[in-house]
Design an enzyme around this catalytic site. Sequence first.
Site, PDB file in Angstrom:
ATOM      1  CD  GLU A 119      -3.062  -1.000   2.232  1.00  0.00           C
ATOM      2  OE1 GLU A 119      -2.734  -0.373   3.179  1.00  0.00           O
ATOM      3  OE2 GLU A 119      -4.098  -1.425   1.894  1.00  0.00           O
ATOM      4  NE  ARG A 374      -4.378   5.538   9.624  1.00  0.00           N
ATOM      5  CZ  ARG A 374      -5.333   4.504   8.931  1.00  0.00           C
ATOM      6  NH1 ARG A 374      -5.100   3.458   9.264  1.00  0.00           N
ATOM      7  NH2 ARG A 374      -6.142   4.831   7.996  1.00  0.00           N
TER       8      ARG A 374
HETATM    9  C1  FAD Z   1     -14.026   2.357   6.146  1.00  0.00           C
HETATM   10  C2  FAD Z   1     -12.931   2.389   6.765  1.00  0.00           C
HETATM   11  C3  FAD Z   1     -11.725   1.504   6.731  1.00  0.00           C
HETATM   12  C4  FAD Z   1     -10.648   1.387   7.238  1.00  0.00           C
HETATM   13  N1  FAD Z   1      -9.721   0.648   6.915  1.00  0.00           N
HETATM   14  C5  FAD Z   1      -8.487   0.388   7.573  1.00  0.00           C
HETATM   15  C6  FAD Z   1      -7.556  -0.536   6.925  1.00  0.00           C
HETATM   16  O1  FAD Z   1      -7.649  -1.288   6.002  1.00  0.00           O
HETATM   17  N2  FAD Z   1      -6.507  -0.883   7.883  1.00  0.00           N
HETATM   18  C7  FAD Z   1      -6.313  -0.359   9.014  1.00  0.00           C
HETATM   19  O2  FAD Z   1      -5.408  -0.413   9.818  1.00  0.00           O
HETATM   20  N3  FAD Z   1      -7.372   0.523   9.727  1.00  0.00           N
HETATM   21  C8  FAD Z   1      -8.464   0.959   8.764  1.00  0.00           C
HETATM   22  N4  FAD Z   1      -9.439   1.862   9.002  1.00  0.00           N
HETATM   23  C9  FAD Z   1      -9.190   2.231  10.573  1.00  0.00           C
HETATM   24  C10 FAD Z   1      -9.579   1.300  11.558  1.00  0.00           C
HETATM   25  O3  FAD Z   1     -10.441   0.672  11.052  1.00  0.00           O
HETATM   26  C11 FAD Z   1      -9.730   1.964  13.024  1.00  0.00           C
HETATM   27  O4  FAD Z   1      -8.679   2.570  13.322  1.00  0.00           O
HETATM   28  C12 FAD Z   1      -9.543   0.794  14.065  1.00  0.00           C
HETATM   29  O5  FAD Z   1     -10.585  -0.282  13.660  1.00  0.00           O
HETATM   30  C13 FAD Z   1     -10.083   1.287  15.220  1.00  0.00           C
HETATM   31  O6  FAD Z   1     -10.549   0.281  16.260  1.00  0.00           O
HETATM   32  P1  FAD Z   1     -10.736   0.546  17.725  1.00  0.00           P
HETATM   33  O7  FAD Z   1     -10.983  -0.611  18.375  1.00  0.00           O
HETATM   34  O8  FAD Z   1      -9.840   1.704  18.318  1.00  0.00           O
HETATM   35  O9  FAD Z   1     -12.185   1.388  17.700  1.00  0.00           O
HETATM   36  P2  FAD Z   1     -13.579   1.077  16.774  1.00  0.00           P
HETATM   37  O10 FAD Z   1     -13.444  -0.386  15.921  1.00  0.00           O
HETATM   38  O11 FAD Z   1     -13.985   1.961  16.122  1.00  0.00           O
HETATM   39  O12 FAD Z   1     -14.582   0.600  18.022  1.00  0.00           O
HETATM   40  C14 FAD Z   1     -14.917   1.499  18.837  1.00  0.00           C
HETATM   41  C15 FAD Z   1     -15.921   0.888  19.803  1.00  0.00           C
HETATM   42  O13 FAD Z   1     -16.450   1.604  20.850  1.00  0.00           O
HETATM   43  C16 FAD Z   1     -17.744   1.622  21.124  1.00  0.00           C
HETATM   44  N5  FAD Z   1     -18.284   2.845  21.705  1.00  0.00           N
HETATM   45  C17 FAD Z   1     -18.084   4.219  21.522  1.00  0.00           C
HETATM   46  N6  FAD Z   1     -18.339   5.056  22.003  1.00  0.00           N
HETATM   47  C18 FAD Z   1     -18.798   4.570  23.062  1.00  0.00           C
HETATM   48  C19 FAD Z   1     -19.799   4.719  24.214  1.00  0.00           C
HETATM   49  N7  FAD Z   1     -19.963   6.085  24.572  1.00  0.00           N
HETATM   50  N8  FAD Z   1     -20.293   3.798  25.035  1.00  0.00           N
HETATM   51  C20 FAD Z   1     -19.910   2.414  24.687  1.00  0.00           C
HETATM   52  N9  FAD Z   1     -19.175   1.977  23.749  1.00  0.00           N
HETATM   53  C21 FAD Z   1     -18.692   2.937  22.809  1.00  0.00           C
HETATM   54  C22 FAD Z   1     -18.111   1.384  19.509  1.00  0.00           C
HETATM   55  O14 FAD Z   1     -19.581   0.786  19.786  1.00  0.00           O
HETATM   56  C23 FAD Z   1     -17.074   0.439  19.168  1.00  0.00           C
HETATM   57  O15 FAD Z   1     -17.531  -0.742  19.561  1.00  0.00           O
HETATM   58  C24 FAD Z   1     -10.413   2.140   8.473  1.00  0.00           C
HETATM   59  C25 FAD Z   1     -11.543   2.857   9.194  1.00  0.00           C
HETATM   60  C26 FAD Z   1     -12.639   3.060   8.162  1.00  0.00           C
HETATM   61  C27 FAD Z   1     -13.733   3.831   8.643  1.00  0.00           C
END
Ligand code: FAD
Length: 534
Positions: A119, A374
């Site tokens: 990538e 990033r």
């Molecule tokens: C369309 C898209 C494509 C992407 N593609 C890539 C990729 O190919 N490779 C890569 O490395 N990254 C990618 N990213 C970025 C990556 O997906 C995220 O940075 C990563 O998944 C974040 O993970 P996380 O567990 O920190 O948060 P998230 O997966 O966003 O999870 C957040 C959690 O917190 C919960 N939550 C939030 N607020 C509250 C609240 N007030 N009370 C209770 N629960 C709450 C939500 O319900 C969820 O369960 C992509 C992002 C998007 C949007």
Amino acid sequence: MTTRLDAVREADVVVLGAGAAGLSVALGLGGRRVDLLAKGPLGRTGNSPWAQGGIAGAVGPGDSPALHAADTLAVAGELASPAAVARLTAEGPERLAQLLALGARFDRDPSGQLDLAREAAHSRARVLHARDATGAEVVRALGASLGARSGLSVFERAFALELVRDGGRVAGVLARHADGAVVLHRARAVVLATGGIGQVFARTTNPPEATGDGLALAWRAGARLADLEFVQFHPTALDVGADPMPLLTEALRGAGATLVDEAGQRILADAGPQAELLPRDVVARALWSALASGRRALLDAREAVGEAFPDRFPTVFEACRQHGLDPRLEPIPVAPAAHYHMGGVDVDLEGRTSVPGLWAAGEVACTGVHGANRLASNSLLEALVFGARVARSVVEALPQLRRPDHALELPCVASARDDEAAAAAVAGIRRVMWEKVGLVRTGEGLREAMAALEAAEESIPPGAAEARNRATVARLVATAALARPESRGAHFRADHPLAETAWRRRILLMPEGGVPRLETEPVAAPPAAREAYA
Ligand SMILES: Cc1cc2nc3c(=O)[nH]c(=O)nc-3n(C[C@H](O)[C@H](O)[C@H](O)COP(=O)(O)OP(=O)(O)OC[C@H]3O[C@@H](n4cnc5c(N)ncnc54)[C@H](O)[C@@H]3O)c2cc1C
């Protein structure tokens, strides 16, 4: 006003969020009493299940953590923490091996080897993928491994309203559960894994849950935030008026798809040999300029992917078809959109925040691995690596963290109310953030944004918790952007278009009487040679 509780629970640890980070933390907390809360249904909430392109890791022949670290630092605008990057890239292969052992199914070549993609700004092919639905597979594998683990209680559609403090430390969470009950989850440790802030902007690839709740919760609990001004705008979201905007994974450009205007002219024709594979901020700003000058921006994958599109990129293909487009036959309209937040709750290498009892992992945290920008596919890896580190750190700390033997003083929470006033304020905040705190910023625009955001915040009724969180986060991001009078990584100031050596510093925000106090901190010098990471 007092908070009326419907129930009280006791746990060792409360984990807020069930994306890649929250699930990784829960996995590492095996055997402890863990309450895991998520705003939506498990496996389908937050950014993680939406991740398309893949997850990076130095696992291929000719690759090494040192090379992966060098690539990560090269795009980070000299603001990444070399120590955090070293942990990410050195521990990445181990975490990926664990994920495979848990049953994650990534694409393989005919000989059975992992099919690694290359990538943008990666010097090697090192991105594991499950076609273009990698995040869903990561979350599936992690969720399945948690299964009916003893000690783990999962609360779906539970909204964390406030962190509860006991003296100087965090000792629980107030949450509104799916049935409307307000529940106090008392705990010895709380982990924020609440994901990103894309929904603070009018144009975003992020799902509706990505409203920055965790940042706002941490802020109200007194935690230090860092690097908030750095928001990554993805160059290629499908521009068909949808909210959120479907993402067109970078892997398409990796496969050779080009960015053209309506006359078929390459938009990045003069950008050098890397062209479409330049860092995201560079490509996004090139598209922004093209669109601002009245040209259209289209992704042409006809030759590079063609008939293989439905098989190689089924998620993107389906999104195109839903909007009446066929990427096999025509170039498809694209535009930049808010995608990823590099900044977050300031944490150390073990994920500890500045408030005792509170840890953070994943996109809500700022470990320093991304600096001002990033590298593609590093965020899922960060969630896995630092999720595991947080779990280890919490397990080590638990024996010293006593359960409070007295009633906790609860923050006031108003009854739930998301009305028209809140909806109007949110729409205004998102518009202002996109127009004035988006890809191209100026001091004047940011000052106007601050005034508009403050007015919008005041119009939000107290019970509209999510809207209030968005307003808080928007104001803090604008504050940090205004405080950085230079351009660096994803932060571009048209009135200060160059990076300034004197600003090779991180901006930290501390709440003082609800008002941000700003400090800056120098960043450790990057190592002189790649060998430093070996
Ligand atoms: C369309 C898209 C494509 C992407 N593609 C890539 C990729 O190919 N490779 C890569 O490395 N990254 C990618 N990213 C970025 C990556 O997906 C995220 O940075 C990563 O998944 C974040 O993970 P996380 O567990 O920190 O948060 P998230 O997966 O966003 O999870 C957040 C959690 O917190 C919960 N939550 C939030 N607020 C509250 C609240 N007030 N009370 C209770 N629960 C709450 C939500 O319900 C969820 O369960 C992509 C992002 C998007 C949007």
